[in-house]
Write a protein that holds these residues in place. Structure first.
Motif, short mmCIF file in Angstrom:
data_model
loop_
_atom_site.label_atom_id
_atom_site.label_comp_id
_atom_site.label_asym_id
_atom_site.label_seq_id
_atom_site.Cartn_x
_atom_site.Cartn_y
_atom_site.Cartn_z
N LYS A 30 0.69 -1.28 0.00
CA LYS A 30 -0.22 0.35 0.17
C LYS A 30 0.57 1.22 -0.14
O LYS A 30 0.20 2.40 -0.75
CB LYS A 30 -0.84 0.23 0.76
CG LYS A 30 -1.90 -1.29 0.92
CD LYS A 30 -3.31 -0.98 0.70
CE LYS A 30 -4.38 -1.36 0.67
NZ LYS A 30 -5.36 -1.25 -0.68
N ASN A 38 -1.43 13.81 -5.54
CA ASN A 38 -2.18 14.85 -5.89
C ASN A 38 -1.08 15.68 -5.26
O ASN A 38 -0.94 17.72 -5.77
CB ASN A 38 -2.98 15.15 -7.05
CG ASN A 38 -4.74 14.84 -5.42
OD1 ASN A 38 -3.75 15.64 -3.92
ND2 ASN A 38 -5.73 15.07 -6.15
N TYR A 565 -4.42 6.23 2.55
CA TYR A 565 -5.52 6.59 3.79
C TYR A 565 -6.33 5.39 4.57
O TYR A 565 -6.34 4.59 5.62
CB TYR A 565 -6.78 6.50 2.61
CG TYR A 565 -7.00 7.69 1.89
CD1 TYR A 565 -7.87 8.83 2.95
CD2 TYR A 565 -7.37 7.70 0.98
CE1 TYR A 565 -7.25 10.18 2.26
CE2 TYR A 565 -7.21 8.87 -0.37
CZ TYR A 565 -7.45 10.23 0.47
OH TYR A 565 -7.52 11.83 0.56
N LEU A 566 -5.16 4.05 3.36
CA LEU A 566 -5.35 2.83 4.03
C LEU A 566 -4.68 2.32 5.75
O LEU A 566 -4.92 2.02 6.53
CB LEU A 566 -5.40 2.05 3.66
CG LEU A 566 -6.70 0.47 3.56
CD1 LEU A 566 -7.18 0.72 1.98
CD2 LEU A 566 -7.25 -0.35 4.49
N ASN B 63 -8.11 6.64 -8.08
CA ASN B 63 -9.33 8.20 -7.76
C ASN B 63 -10.39 7.77 -9.03
O ASN B 63 -10.38 8.51 -9.56
CB ASN B 63 -8.20 8.95 -8.28
CG ASN B 63 -9.08 10.80 -8.04
OD1 ASN B 63 -9.91 10.42 -7.54
ND2 ASN B 63 -8.09 11.86 -7.89
N ASN B 225 -12.22 6.44 0.46
CA ASN B 225 -11.90 7.79 1.12
C ASN B 225 -11.81 8.50 0.38
O ASN B 225 -11.28 9.15 -1.41
CB ASN B 225 -10.61 7.67 1.98
CG ASN B 225 -10.07 6.34 2.93
OD1 ASN B 225 -10.76 7.34 4.47
ND2 ASN B 225 -10.25 5.06 3.01
N GLU B 226 -11.82 9.61 0.90
CA GLU B 226 -12.11 11.28 0.24
C GLU B 226 -11.07 12.33 0.67
O GLU B 226 -11.67 12.10 1.96
CB GLU B 226 -13.50 12.08 0.10
CG GLU B 226 -14.79 11.01 0.31
CD GLU B 226 -16.12 11.81 -0.86
OE1 GLU B 226 -16.00 13.15 -0.59
OE2 GLU B 226 -16.91 10.75 -1.32
N GLU B 230 -9.80 14.69 -3.79
CA GLU B 230 -9.69 13.08 -4.83
C GLU B 230 -10.93 12.25 -4.50
O GLU B 230 -10.79 12.09 -2.90
CB GLU B 230 -8.51 12.12 -4.96
CG GLU B 230 -8.06 12.12 -3.35
CD GLU B 230 -7.15 11.82 -3.07
OE1 GLU B 230 -5.67 11.66 -4.40
OE2 GLU B 230 -6.02 11.50 -2.13
N ILE B 232 -10.65 8.38 -3.47
CA ILE B 232 -9.75 7.57 -3.55
C ILE B 232 -10.72 5.50 -3.28
O ILE B 232 -11.14 5.79 -2.24
CB ILE B 232 -8.43 7.36 -3.03
CG1 ILE B 232 -8.06 8.42 -3.28
CG2 ILE B 232 -8.02 5.62 -3.04
CD1 ILE B 232 -6.63 8.07 -5.06
N GLU B 234 -9.71 1.94 -3.04
CA GLU B 234 -9.11 0.55 -2.48
C GLU B 234 -9.15 -0.51 -2.28
O GLU B 234 -9.66 0.07 -1.75
CB GLU B 234 -7.33 1.45 -2.22
CG GLU B 234 -7.57 1.88 -1.05
CD GLU B 234 -6.12 2.76 0.30
OE1 GLU B 234 -5.38 2.37 -0.30
OE2 GLU B 234 -6.62 3.82 0.72
#
Ligand code: SF4
Ligand code: SF4
Lengths: 657, 305
Positions: A30, A38, A565-566, B63, B225-226, B230, B232, B234
């Motif tokens: 990950k 970005n 995020y994870l 994304n 997730n925001e 974006e 995302i 996953e």
């Protein structure tokens, strides 16, 4: 790695037997996504008078940087400048960074984060064996009979190696773990030594005592291949297990059993920051080396000493001499012959005085003696001890340049920021923890105008009037291979053909096991030392010891992993671990905010009640800006390796409002 | 219909497909076999990829604010276990509009293994020859027997299969089962035990890397997730502590052993009880990529020795 029309699709574990045998840790699966984040920096930034960053073109940014650097050089002299290289950048980039400092700005003030993690390894293992690196290889781990893990939470910090240890343990091999925290490996260990933080040296010395006392040492090996055994045995005499037990808190029988097993089997010792980040870090490392020398557990298959490196390229950046006291290839800066090689190659005169170490750079900046800093790919505001001091010293600078892939807590203080490329976008080499030099190739387009770190450095050097003309990273490697003996004959063609080589390299052949016939320094040297109480220990005023470390899901200061995020979900917030009984006595509830106070600072953080830590000890991960553990840790230095004692800080607990 | 394709013609056969479609196929990098878009037929390599191509429907990372131009795509060289994985996931995903849209643009050509792999046990779940595939390729002498159900795979480079070939194909699973004995999954959905000490044993070893989920061709969990500009999506993993953690910190599966139990019970029991099909295709990847070698076959054997 699969890419789809230049868009990252997937990270895939390669099946290469010799390293990760088809497995990855969660950060591998990950954690590398950050390259597509970005918020990557895309254009150079210059800070205006009001303190806002404005985008600029490369020429203007480079011109701004070089004119400030030159002005400061002229006004205050070379030693008013300091450079920070990075263990996350390639060998080529680190090489150029130290060349920039030494050739262009005539100063040895160049250092990098290996200082805060493995400087004591370099110093300790060079004085013992002659090479500051893992003596064995990852593949060879399977050939050992015993694993001695001290000061390393291997399954969390080096999962690929940690799981090798687990698999071997499951096959019935022996595992000894020494750690104040009851880590995962401790639960499956044959012997678990739970010593107090900062008492490693006493523990290791005592193991040596038992081995000598029981005549379990390798007499032939000692006679033929080592020196200084007599002095060693004299000092070790003071460490019988009863004495050591009082220092370390470990039962004498446990020390004995561990020592006997270590001496009678083919053993590899693994260690990491739990050993190195102490005022006696160098001595700790030497004590590990002493045990290996004493029992002949080095230089043959299934044995060895394995410092575990955290960043992809700590080994390489150290090899490249991005250190204030070493030139490339570990030639000491005060060694005239070593200097001469580079003076000839670079056609300049090199300073003989060791430069400032990482921690010292900031102290000097605080005192106003360092006027300008150039930081590549590092975030000292979070990674260095006493972060408040770091911030003040950065504010104190007349000029700061930062090269990074993201805006970091450190870059906020910069005057000029250069956007650089991540590993996914550039060509170069990394040297991993087992000394393996590996080629990386670009597979993504860089964001915006980001340039690779070596290109940026070359632009700076050339605008200072030099005429470096490396067209690509491979030409830098050609120069390295001429000047650094460990890397001699290394070139991209043979790296590509072989899939990576372990140094020292001779004619496209690597070396799996170091010190096989003879030690790099000739004979192995016993370097005994007495244990000293850490500068801060339990006392009336500060009845706890605070120790710091990492969590599985985050990497270093989180600049990269906290953008995934994870990973962030798994370990979103800082915490401090406290033993259930301590918590009960102090009336602390789980998840309650408590105040950690030390001599260096204080902060509020959530308590996590767990018997992972013994009584009297607090543990805190350091990845988080919200509660930066390093705001309260001490920066007492190992006098030789100049590594800060991040693992032992006196602390007390207060209430938060 | 059943045909024969000489291996000499395989690159041209793929090139013909490339004229009309995107071909996402297996190719070789070093010793590793991976899926990637093929530029020409010669890049194709007949071998099992390290990961299944499930990222075609559940991207490992994407994304959602950026839109792809979806195009008809051929998944070429997928092994039977991975294809079965798609079919198994369909039991759940068929309710999803996005999935149906993507699925309708995909054609599968699977390559039946000519010998058992080390870790797989696909015979347990009806492999390796499947009953439902666009085209199935089976190695035979100097080429492949090709069974075609989806017309996009028709080609005049193929000849009609001989009777012998047809027989070989039909008897293939029986023959294969002799080489790879199927495991006994009878009633396993009822036999598995919640309180088994096994889950604690496994938790001692597991290092929570998530590989068993990420490499599994039937695991379909993802998270969204925001962030700034974006959204995302996953892959997620039920081995992670945060998978079931709720706002406020409560967690229905707070320890690793309960999470490992969930993974295996879902695979071998719950899914079967709900959908009548096990959430496992027998590919063996979870074992192959597990750093500490936790073996789903051992879990099955524990209840059906
Ligand atoms: S559970 Fe394991 S064997 Fe079954 S499909 Fe998933 S990865 Fe393959
Ligand atoms: S692959 Fe193995 S170690 Fe990784 S999460 Fe799954 S069971 Fe645990």
């Amino acid at each position: 790695m699969e890419t789809d029309f230049k868009r990252i699709y997937n990270f895939i574990p390669s099946k290469r037997e010799d390293i990760n045998y088809g497995t990855l840790c969660i950060k591998g699966w990950k954690g590398l996504r950050y390259v597509k984040h970005n918020s990557r920096l895309k254009r150079p930034l210059i800070k205006d008078e009001k303190g806002n960053f404005k985008e600029a073109d490369w020429d203007t940014a480079v011109y701004t940087a070089i004119s400030s650097l030159m002005e400061i050089l002229g006004k205050y002299g070379p030693d008013s400048l300091a450079f920070q290289a990075s263990a996350k950048c390639t060998n080529e980039e680190n090489y150029l960074m130290q060349k920039l400092a030494r050739q262009v700005f005539h100063t040895n003030n160049v250092d990098h984060c290996a200082r805060s993690c493995h400087a004591s390894t370099i110093e300790g293992l060079i004085t013992s064996f002659g090479s500051g690196a893992m003596t064995t290889s990852i593949r060879d781990i399977d050939n050992a009979e015993l694993y001695f893990v001290i000061g390393s939470n291997t399954t969390e910090q080096h999962p690929v190696i940690g799981s090798r240890i687990i698999n071997n343990r499951m096959k019935g091999k022996t595992l000894i773990v020494a750690d104040p925290r009851k880590i995962k490996l401790a639960e499956m260990a044959d012997i678990y030594l739970r010593h107090y933080p900062g008492t490693d040296l006493a523990l290791l010395n005592s193991m040596a005592y038992v081995i000598i006392d029981k005549k379990l040492y390798d007499r032939e090996f000692i006679e033929k291949r080592t020196e200084n055994f007599e002095e060693f045995s004299r000092i070790i005499e003071n460490y019988d297990p009863d004495v050591a037990s009082r220092i370390t808190g470990v039962e004498p029988e446990y020390i004995e059993r561990a020592a006997v097993l270590y001496a009678t089997k083919k053993s590899i010792t693994f260690y990491a920051m739990g050993i190195t980040q102490h005022t006696q870090g160098t001595e700790n490392v030497q004590a590990i080396a002493n045990l290996a020398l004493l029992t002949g557990n080095v230089g043959r298959s299934g044995t060895g000493v394995a410092p575990l490196r955290g960043h992809n390229n700590v080994q390489g950046s150290s090899d490249m001499g991005a250190l204030c006291d070493f030139l490339p290839g570990y030639r000491r800066v005060y060694d005239e012959n070593g200097r001469k090689i580079f003076e000839e190659a670079w056609n300049c005169e090199l300073p003989a005085k060791p430069g400032l170490s990482l921690t010292e750079m900031f102290e000097y900046a605080l005192e106003g003696k360092i006027k300008a800093m150039y930081i590549m790919g590092e975030n000292p505001v979070l990674s260095e001890p006493e972060s408040e001091k770091i911030i003040k010293s950065l504010e104190n600078l007349e000029f700061l340049a930062v090269q990074d892939i993201f805006m970091t807590e450190t870059a906020e203080y910069a005057d000029v920021i250069f956007p650089s490329q991540s590993f996914a976008e550039k060509l170069g080499t990394f040297t991993n923890t087992e000394r393996r030099i590996q080629l990386i190739k670009p597979f993504l387009n860089p964001p915006g105008e980001a340039k690779s770190d070596w290109e940026i450095i070359q632009m700076i050097a050339n605008s200072a009037g030099y005429s470096w003309n490396y067209n690509d990273a491979s030409q830098i490697m050609d120069e390295i291979s001429r000047l650094v003996p460990q890397y001699s004959s290394v070139n991209y063609k043979c790296l590509e053909m072989t899939g990576g080589l372990q140094w020292p390299v001779r004619e496209c052949h690597g070396t799996e096991i170091l010190h096989a016939e003879r030690f790099t320094r000739g004979s192995g040297r016993f370097n005994p030392s007495e244990w000293k109480k850490p500068i801060e220990f339990w006392d009336q005023e500060y009845p706890f010891i605070l120790t710091t470390g990492r969590v599985y899901y985050q990497f270093h200061t989180g600049v990269m992993t906290r953008k995934v995020y994870l990973l962030e979900r798994e370990a979103p917030e800082p915490y401090v671990e406290i033993n259930p009984e301590d918590a009960k006595n102090m009336g602390i509830k789980n998840n309650e905010n408590i105040r950690i106070e030390t001599r260096h600072g204080e902060l509020c953080v959530k308590a996590r009640i767990t018997d992972m830590v013994p009584r009297g000890i607090l543990f805190m991960p350091f990845h988080y800006i919200e509660s930066p553990a390093n705001a309260v840790t001490n920066s007492n230095l190992d006098p030789r390796a100049k590594i800060p004692e991040l693992k032992v800080t006196g602390a007390r607990i207060g209430r938060c409002q | 219909m059943i045909y024969f394709l000489n291996e000499k013609n395989l690159p041209d056969y793929i090139n013909n497909l490339l004229k009309k479609y995107r071909v996402y196929g297996t190719k070789r990098i070093g010793n590793d076999v991976i899926f990637d878009y093929l530029d020409n037929g010669n890049e194709f390599y007949d071998g099992r990829s390290i990961l299944s191509p499930k990222n075609m429907i559940i991207p490992s990372w994407k994304n959602l604010n950026e839109h792809d131009n979806e195009k008809e795509t051929i998944i070429f060289g997928i092994r039977s276990c991975d294809l079965l994985g798609f079919q198994i996931m369909e039991s759940v995903l068929k309710l999803d509009i996005e999935y149906n849209m993507k699925r309708s643009l995909m054609h599968f050509a699977n390559f039946i293994c000519s010998e058992p792999c080390i870790y797989g046990f696909c015979t347990t779940f009806g492999g390796p020859k499947l009953n439902d595939s666009g085209a199935q390729f089976l190695r035979y002498r100097d080429g492949y027997i090709v069974e075609i159900r989806d017309n996009v795979f028709q080609s005049n480079l193929m000849t009609n299969a001989s009777e012998e070939m047809v027989k070989y194909l039909e008897g293939y699973n029986e023959h294969f089962s002799e080489l790879m004995a199927p495991l006994n999954t009878e009633d396993i959905e009822k036999k598995m035990s919640w309180n088994d000490d096994l889950w604690n044993e496994l938790a001692k070893k597991c290092i929570s890397c998530g590989a068993c989920n990420y490499s599994c061709p039937t695991c379909f969990c993802f998270d969204i997730n925001e962030g700034e500009n974006e959204r995302i999506m996953e892959w997620d993993s039920c081995i992670m502590e945060g998978f079931t953690r709720m706002a406020g910190g409560a967690n229905s599966r707070p320890d690793l052993s309960s999470r490992l139990r969930q993974r295996f019970m879902h695979k071998l029991s719950y899914h079967y009880l709900t959908y009548g099909i096990h959430l496992c295709s027998g590919c063996g990847r979870c074992y192959e990529t597990c750093p500490v070698k936790i073996d789903i076959r051992d879990v099955i054997r524990r209840y059906n020795p």
